[in-house]
Design a protein around this motif. Structure first.
Motif, PDB file in Angstrom:
ATOM      1  N   LEU A 166      44.333 -23.718   3.627  1.00  0.00           N
ATOM      2  CA  LEU A 166      43.537 -24.385   2.596  1.00  0.00           C
ATOM      3  C   LEU A 166      43.593 -25.892   2.795  1.00  0.00           C
ATOM      4  O   LEU A 166      44.658 -26.514   2.713  1.00  0.00           O
ATOM      5  CB  LEU A 166      44.067 -24.016   1.210  1.00  0.00           C
ATOM      6  CG  LEU A 166      43.406 -24.713   0.008  1.00  0.00           C
ATOM      7  CD1 LEU A 166      41.906 -24.490  -0.003  1.00  0.00           C
ATOM      8  CD2 LEU A 166      44.037 -24.228  -1.289  1.00  0.00           C
TER       9      LEU A 166
ATOM     10  N   ILE B 129      43.363 -25.889  -7.280  1.00  0.00           N
ATOM     11  CA  ILE B 129      43.362 -25.955  -5.814  1.00  0.00           C
ATOM     12  C   ILE B 129      44.773 -26.192  -5.294  1.00  0.00           C
ATOM     13  O   ILE B 129      45.239 -25.532  -4.354  1.00  0.00           O
ATOM     14  CB  ILE B 129      42.413 -27.067  -5.323  1.00  0.00           C
ATOM     15  CG1 ILE B 129      40.958 -26.739  -5.690  1.00  0.00           C
ATOM     16  CG2 ILE B 129      42.533 -27.256  -3.811  1.00  0.00           C
ATOM     17  CD1 ILE B 129      39.980 -27.874  -5.443  1.00  0.00           C
TER      18      ILE B 129
ATOM     19  N   GLN C 216      31.854 -22.034  -6.024  1.00  0.00           N
ATOM     20  CA  GLN C 216      33.110 -21.939  -6.774  1.00  0.00           C
ATOM     21  C   GLN C 216      33.152 -20.786  -7.767  1.00  0.00           C
ATOM     22  O   GLN C 216      34.236 -20.403  -8.218  1.00  0.00           O
ATOM     23  CB  GLN C 216      33.348 -23.244  -7.531  1.00  0.00           C
ATOM     24  CG  GLN C 216      32.283 -23.520  -8.588  1.00  0.00           C
ATOM     25  CD  GLN C 216      32.414 -24.882  -9.225  1.00  0.00           C
ATOM     26  OE1 GLN C 216      33.093 -25.773  -8.712  1.00  0.00           O
ATOM     27  NE2 GLN C 216      31.772 -25.069 -10.367  1.00  0.00           N
TER      28      GLN C 216
ATOM     29  N   LEU D 275      39.894 -22.858   5.002  1.00  0.00           N
ATOM     30  CA  LEU D 275      39.120 -22.953   3.760  1.00  0.00           C
ATOM     31  C   LEU D 275      39.148 -24.402   3.308  1.00  0.00           C
ATOM     32  O   LEU D 275      40.210 -24.943   2.992  1.00  0.00           O
ATOM     33  CB  LEU D 275      39.705 -22.050   2.679  1.00  0.00           C
ATOM     34  CG  LEU D 275      39.168 -22.262   1.254  1.00  0.00           C
ATOM     35  CD1 LEU D 275      37.658 -22.056   1.188  1.00  0.00           C
ATOM     36  CD2 LEU D 275      39.875 -21.343   0.269  1.00  0.00           C
TER      37      LEU D 275
ATOM     38  N   CYS E 298      38.149 -26.930   0.573  1.00  0.00           N
ATOM     39  CA  CYS E 298      37.716 -27.147  -0.806  1.00  0.00           C
ATOM     40  C   CYS E 298      37.431 -28.631  -0.992  1.00  0.00           C
ATOM     41  O   CYS E 298      38.317 -29.463  -0.795  1.00  0.00           O
ATOM     42  CB  CYS E 298      38.791 -26.697  -1.795  1.00  0.00           C
ATOM     43  SG  CYS E 298      38.961 -24.915  -1.950  1.00  0.00           S
TER      44      CYS E 298
ATOM     45  N   ARG F 286      42.249 -29.650   1.572  1.00  0.00           N
ATOM     46  CA  ARG F 286      41.815 -30.274   0.320  1.00  0.00           C
ATOM     47  C   ARG F 286      41.149 -31.617   0.582  1.00  0.00           C
ATOM     48  O   ARG F 286      41.751 -32.519   1.157  1.00  0.00           O
ATOM     49  CB  ARG F 286      43.016 -30.464  -0.615  1.00  0.00           C
ATOM     50  CG  ARG F 286      43.741 -29.187  -0.967  1.00  0.00           C
ATOM     51  CD  ARG F 286      45.158 -29.452  -1.441  1.00  0.00           C
ATOM     52  NE  ARG F 286      45.836 -28.246  -1.884  1.00  0.00           N
ATOM     53  CZ  ARG F 286      46.439 -27.388  -1.078  1.00  0.00           C
ATOM     54  NH1 ARG F 286      46.453 -27.614   0.226  1.00  0.00           N
ATOM     55  NH2 ARG F 286      47.037 -26.313  -1.549  1.00  0.00           N
TER      56      ARG F 286
ATOM     57  N   ILE G  94      38.901 -18.797  -4.657  1.00  0.00           N
ATOM     58  CA  ILE G  94      39.844 -19.183  -3.601  1.00  0.00           C
ATOM     59  C   ILE G  94      40.655 -17.980  -3.127  1.00  0.00           C
ATOM     60  O   ILE G  94      40.830 -17.746  -1.930  1.00  0.00           O
ATOM     61  CB  ILE G  94      40.777 -20.301  -4.091  1.00  0.00           C
ATOM     62  CG1 ILE G  94      39.981 -21.591  -4.323  1.00  0.00           C
ATOM     63  CG2 ILE G  94      41.909 -20.541  -3.088  1.00  0.00           C
ATOM     64  CD1 ILE G  94      40.796 -22.718  -4.920  1.00  0.00           C
ATOM     65  N   GLU G  95      41.153 -17.200  -4.063  1.00  0.00           N
ATOM     66  CA  GLU G  95      41.958 -16.024  -3.718  1.00  0.00           C
ATOM     67  C   GLU G  95      41.161 -15.044  -2.862  1.00  0.00           C
ATOM     68  O   GLU G  95      41.714 -14.409  -1.950  1.00  0.00           O
ATOM     69  CB  GLU G  95      42.450 -15.343  -4.991  1.00  0.00           C
ATOM     70  CG  GLU G  95      43.312 -14.107  -4.752  1.00  0.00           C
ATOM     71  CD  GLU G  95      44.563 -14.402  -3.946  1.00  0.00           C
ATOM     72  OE1 GLU G  95      44.943 -13.553  -3.114  1.00  0.00           O
ATOM     73  OE2 GLU G  95      45.153 -15.492  -4.139  1.00  0.00           O
TER      74      GLU G  95
END
Length: 303
Positions: A50, A42, A81, A27, A29, A52, A14-15
């Motif tokens: 981000l 997350i 991942q 992004l 996820c 979710r 993620i970073e």
């Protein structure tokens, strides 16, 4: 980014996206029913880019499809991942699209890292000792298997309107199936710079050879069924040779782990495409002396 019990490497993945030099992205996820601390990881990232999503566990292909349906951008990339983007990954991919109107799908070279994020090889091309492949790539993909990692691609979203989403019944080879469909209709561009890192570790799904080979064989048979001119594209002799070998190898993988029913199925397919005496001998032996054949190949595999 499909996520399933990925807490070990997830934060780094993620970073690597949130710290990109190119900033205009979202992004997504998709938590695919994780039972570990993946959701907490997350949620620890307080970044408006981000997004979710969560679903009950349905597999990586389903999670990718969920993200594709949700995304708003016209260019889509994927990141597993346990993989990592290099800082200029998205920027370089977008630049490639702006430079060329010839491609709707591109992929790049990538590094290989281990479980400790140590670079094992700085270029997969050099590691495999292969040349870059671009343009009309269907023949190469069909005859030699996939050379494209999901984490190394960027594509126009409209491609999915033409060819459909990931095939959720082919989990493990759903990416290969998608690349075959894309390469049948589209030319593929290649970015020579390594722009992401592919992680090799003990939990890689691709290490389960029996499952992978079953799904890969199904993806190849699906291509033959969906594209009736495959024999003309790759050559009838080469097509039959490829189909025989992949069916025989899949049968052998199943015999090694004692799965006699799928082994018998793939042996019949291999006999259909190859008509080799060796295949017929193993086919008959598996049908009438399955337990003995299974023990023989299991013992052979452990030697």
């Amino acid at each position: 980014m499909p996520v399933y019990n990925g807490e070990k490497f997830l934060a780094e993945a993620i970073e690597s996206v949130l710290s990109q030099s190119f900033q205009d992205f979202e992004l997504i996820c998709v938590n695919d029913g994780s039972t570990d601390g993946s959701q907490q990881i997350i949620d620890s990232f307080l970044d408006s880019r981000l997004k979710r999503l969560s679903q009950t566990n349905a597999g990586q292909a389903s999670a990718r499809n969920c993200g594709i349906k949700f995304c708003k951008g016209n260019l889509i990339s994927f990141l597993d991942q346990d993989d990592v983007y290099l800082p200029t990954c998205i920027e370089e991919r977008v630049k490639y699209f702006h430079k060329s109107d010839s491609y709707s799908f591109i992929y790049n070279d990538f590094m290989i890292i281990d479980k400790n994020s140590t670079v094992v090889n700085p270029s997969v091309l050099k590691w495999r000792k292969t040349k870059s492949i671009s343009g009309k790539c269907f023949n190469e993909l069909f005859l030699n298997g996939t050379f494209i990692s999901p984490s190394s691609v960027m594509m126009e979203k409209e491609i999915f309107d033409k060819i459909g989403l990931f095939d959720e019944t082919l989990w493990g080879a759903d990416d290969y199936d998608l690349w075959l469909r894309i390469s049948y209709y589209y030319s593929i561009g290649f970015v020579p710079s390594p722009l992401n890192k592919y992680r090799v570790h003990s939990q890689n799904f691709s290490k389960n050879n029996s499952i992978m080979e079953n799904r890969t064989a199904l993806a190849i048979l699906k291509a033959v069924e969906n594209f009736p001119d495959v024999d003309k594209l790759v050559g009838k002799r080469e097509m039959k040779k490829r189909l025989y070998q992949v069916c025989f190898d899949t049968a052998y993988s199943n015999l090694k782990v004692g799965d006699l029913n799928p082994a018998y199925y793939w042996l019949k397919k291999a006999w259909h495409w190859g008509r080799k005496p060796k295949t017929l001998l193993i086919l008959v032996a598996t049908k009438y002396f399955g337990a003995l054949v299974g023990k023989y190949y299991s013992r052979k595999a452990s030697e």
